[in-house]
Design a protein around this motif. Sequence first.
Motif, PDB file in Angstrom:
ATOM      1  N   VAL A 155      56.273 -32.355  86.707  1.00 60.74           N
ATOM      2  CA  VAL A 155      55.531 -32.719  87.925  1.00 60.74           C
ATOM      3  C   VAL A 155      55.838 -34.160  88.309  1.00 60.74           C
ATOM      4  O   VAL A 155      56.101 -34.472  89.482  1.00 60.74           O
ATOM      5  N   ALA A 170      54.874 -29.617  81.393  1.00 63.27           N
ATOM      6  CA  ALA A 170      54.527 -29.489  82.813  1.00 63.27           C
ATOM      7  C   ALA A 170      54.303 -30.849  83.453  1.00 63.27           C
ATOM      8  O   ALA A 170      54.747 -31.095  84.580  1.00 63.27           O
ATOM      9  N   CYS A 190      53.080 -23.205  82.354  1.00 61.20           N
ATOM     10  CA  CYS A 190      52.756 -24.290  81.420  1.00 61.20           C
ATOM     11  C   CYS A 190      51.703 -25.220  82.010  1.00 61.20           C
ATOM     12  O   CYS A 190      50.820 -25.704  81.296  1.00 61.20           O
ATOM     13  N   LEU A 191      51.813 -25.480  83.304  1.00 59.40           N
ATOM     14  CA  LEU A 191      50.834 -26.343  83.967  1.00 59.40           C
ATOM     15  C   LEU A 191      49.443 -25.729  83.904  1.00 59.40           C
ATOM     16  O   LEU A 191      48.458 -26.438  83.667  1.00 59.40           O
ATOM     17  N   TRP A 192      49.346 -24.428  84.129  1.00 57.53           N
ATOM     18  CA  TRP A 192      48.037 -23.760  84.050  1.00 57.53           C
ATOM     19  C   TRP A 192      47.427 -23.929  82.661  1.00 57.53           C
ATOM     20  O   TRP A 192      46.257 -24.290  82.519  1.00 57.53           O
ATOM     21  N   LEU A 239      56.292 -28.921  91.674  1.00 59.36           N
ATOM     22  CA  LEU A 239      57.205 -28.175  90.805  1.00 59.36           C
ATOM     23  C   LEU A 239      58.158 -27.304  91.609  1.00 59.36           C
ATOM     24  O   LEU A 239      59.247 -26.969  91.133  1.00 59.36           O
ATOM     25  N   CYS A 290      52.682 -27.348  76.258  1.00 59.95           N
ATOM     26  CA  CYS A 290      52.733 -26.912  77.658  1.00 59.95           C
ATOM     27  C   CYS A 290      52.312 -28.040  78.593  1.00 59.95           C
ATOM     28  O   CYS A 290      52.926 -28.263  79.646  1.00 59.95           O
ATOM     29  N   TRP A 311      60.480 -23.043  88.320  1.00 60.41           N
ATOM     30  CA  TRP A 311      59.104 -22.992  88.811  1.00 60.41           C
ATOM     31  C   TRP A 311      58.175 -22.039  88.041  1.00 60.41           C
ATOM     32  O   TRP A 311      57.098 -22.464  87.605  1.00 60.41           O
ATOM     33  N   ALA A 371      57.436 -23.405  84.468  1.00 63.43           N
ATOM     34  CA  ALA A 371      56.747 -24.697  84.520  1.00 63.43           C
ATOM     35  C   ALA A 371      55.328 -24.551  85.053  1.00 63.43           C
ATOM     36  O   ALA A 371      54.397 -25.210  84.565  1.00 63.43           O
ATOM     37  N   ALA A 372      55.136 -23.701  86.053  1.00 63.66           N
ATOM     38  CA  ALA A 372      53.793 -23.504  86.613  1.00 63.66           C
ATOM     39  C   ALA A 372      52.859 -22.851  85.595  1.00 63.66           C
ATOM     40  O   ALA A 372      51.674 -23.199  85.513  1.00 63.66           O
ATOM     41  N   GLY A 404      50.063 -29.689  91.500  1.00 65.95           N
ATOM     42  CA  GLY A 404      51.215 -29.800  90.611  1.00 65.95           C
ATOM     43  C   GLY A 404      52.276 -28.761  90.916  1.00 65.95           C
ATOM     44  O   GLY A 404      53.477 -29.050  90.875  1.00 65.95           O
ATOM     45  N   SER A 405      51.846 -27.546  91.250  1.00 66.88           N
ATOM     46  CA  SER A 405      52.802 -26.483  91.567  1.00 66.88           C
ATOM     47  C   SER A 405      53.591 -26.807  92.827  1.00 66.88           C
ATOM     48  O   SER A 405      54.753 -26.416  92.963  1.00 66.88           O
TER      49      SER A 405
END
Length: 656
Positions: A643, A639, A256-258, A243, A635, A250, A253-254, A239-240
Motif C-alpha cells: 500500500v 499488505a 492480506c490487507l483484510w 493496491l 499479512c 491485487w 495483496a487485498a 488500501g485496496s
Amino acid sequence: MLRKINFKSLTEKAKGLFKKGGAGKGTDAAASSSASAKRAEAVGVKSPAAPAQTGRPADTVAGMIPKEDIYGAPPTNSSLKVKEEDFFVGNTPDFLKPISEEDIEDIDLKPLGEDHPVIIKADKKILIFQLVRDLFSGIVVAFCAVACGLLLAESYITKAAPVYAWLAFIPFTIAIFNIRSAFFSLIFGWLSGGIFYFVTLNWISLTVMEGTGNHGLAMTALTALSAVLALQFALFAFGSYYLKRIPFAWPFAAACLWVGLEIVHQLIALKFMAFPWFVLGYTQFNFIYLIQISSYTGVYGVSFMVAFTSLVCGYLVLKMPRVLKVFYFTLAFCLMLFVLSFGHKVIKEQLNYLQASPHTLRVALMQPYTHKLHIEGRSEDVVYTIAGQLEALKDKKASFIIWPESSLPGDLLQNEYADYIQEQSAELKAWQLFGGTEEDGDKQYVAAVLVNETGVTDDYKKTKLVPFGEFLPFKFLLGGFYENNGITALTGVFTPGSEPGKTLKIIVPAQGKIKKEEYTFGTEICFESIFPSVYRAQAENGAEFFVNISNDGWFLESAAPYQHLRANVFRAVENRRPLLRSTNTGISAWIDSLGKIRFETGLNRQESSVFNFVFKDRDTKTFYTLHGDVFAYGCLAFAAALVIFGMVFLSVRNEY
C-alpha cells in the motif's frame, strides 16, 4: 540596430508553414530561398546562406542549422547538434521547405474563434457522456456497497449461511475498480461496513433497551458503534484503491490487507478499547475441513481463504489480461485443495488420537435461565431455581458441575448462600464452578469461583471487560457527561483481572483404566471468548480443556448467542483443546478439539445437560499456541508495504 518586430504579422505568416503543400507550387528552390531571406530582412535578422536543395528531408533539416547567430558571430556552443529526427514530423518531403511568397498571399486566415462553435458543441457531447458515465458508475458503486454489506451480514446472522461470505467481495472488487478517487474509496468502504454492522449488531439496541429502557439511546448506541467499526472497512477499501496500482498482485495483496486489518482491530481491543466481534473466518465455523488450518494460522487463516477466493472471483469479471485471470484462478484452486487436504489429514489423525485411551469426566452443564430474575432483583427466586436444579442432579453422578456467569447474586466469597453451595458440593461429591462477582476493598471483579466440599478453592477474575456493559470508557474525561445524562454501565463498574493465563485444577476419582485424577482447565468469562490470546495463555500454562461461562441473556432472541458460540469453535481448534460452555439462557455446548459441536442446548429455556466428557490431554502444543498470530502479522506487513509503495512510488497512471 534592429528594426521593430511586428509579432502579429510574423505569427500570421508562420501559420502558413502548416498549410499542406505550401512549398513547391510552381516555384523552385531558389525562389523559396529568396522569399525566406526577404522575411528575415523584414525583422532585421541576417539570413544564413541558402543551402543546396536536394529534395531529401534530411538535407533540408541540416541546412536549417545556423552557422552563426543573429549578430554574425559563430555559435558559442560549437558542440550543439540538432537531431534531424526531432525536426522532421511531416509525412512528405515538402513539409519542412520554406513557404513561398505566392503561397503566403493565398493563405486565408479566419478570425480567432470563428471555428470554435463546432468544437464547443463536441465538448458538450463529451461532457454529457462523462456525466452519464459517472452517474452510472456511482449507482454501480452504491449498489456494490449495499450488496457487500448485506452478503456479509447474511453470512453472520442467526442461521448458518457461510456461502454468502464467499460472494461478498465480488461486488467490492467491481466497485474498487470503478472508483477513481481515494476519498470516494473511503466513503464506499465506510458505507459497506456501516450497512454490515448495523444489520449484524442490531442486538446492541436490544441490549441497551433491556438495560436502560431508553429507545433513543439504544438506536444511538447501535448507529455510533456501527459507524466506528465501519472504519475497518473504510481502511480496507482505501488500501485496496492503492493496491490496484499493482493489478497483477491485487487479489493476494487485498486478502492480506483484510487479514492485517483484522489483527489490528484485535490489537487495539487488547491494548486499548475496541469490539472485534466480527472476524470473517467465524462464518465458516461448520466447515470442519477448512477450519483445521486454525491450529497454525488462527482464525485469520480461514479469513484469508474466504477473502482471497471471493476477491479472485471478482477479479475474473474485470478486464484483466487472461494470463492473470488463469494464474489467480489456478492459485485459488490449489490453495483450497491444499487446505482441504490438510484438514482431511488432521481430522483422521485426531480421531485416531482421541480413540487411544481417552479421559472420561462426568460433566453437568447448567443453564438456569435466571437472567430476568437477576434484573428484577429477585435473589431468593434465583437461589430457589439453582437449588431445584441441584436436587435433580443427585442421581446423575456428575463429577464437575459448571454454572454460567451471573449464576449467583452478590459477592461469591462473602455470600450468605456460600455455606449452602459448599454443602451441596459435599452431598453431590462434585466440584462446582460458579460465575458471579467478587469484592476486594473498593474494587469489584467479574469472577468465577471453584468450590468443593471444603469450600472455595480457587478463582479466576475476568481480564477483558465489556465497554459500557461492565465499565464506562474514558471516564476520566467523560465522567461529567455520563453523570449529567444518567449513563451508567449496564451491570456495574468493575476492575479487570490481571491474570489472563491463570488455570484452575480439579481432582476427581479415577475411572476405569485412567490413573490421572487431576485435571487442569482454563476459564474464560463471556466477552473473553473473542480474544484468542486469553485461551493461548491458558493453553501454554497447561490447560487440558477450556470452560467458557457466559450470561447471554442480554442478547435476548437475537443472532448474538449464535455468533458468540461460533467464536468458541475456533478457540478449540486453535489450541486443540476441547471446550465446555455454560450460559444462563443458552446456548450451552460441548465443542471438541476439531471444532465440532458435539451438542448444544436450546435458547432461552432452562436445561441441565449431564454427559460423559471424553477428551485426551495433550503434552504437545499447537503451532498457534506457541507462536500466536505470526501469519496475521505477516499479512499485515506485506499488505502495508505494498500500500505504501502504491501511494508513494506509483502514480495514477498505474491504476487500472
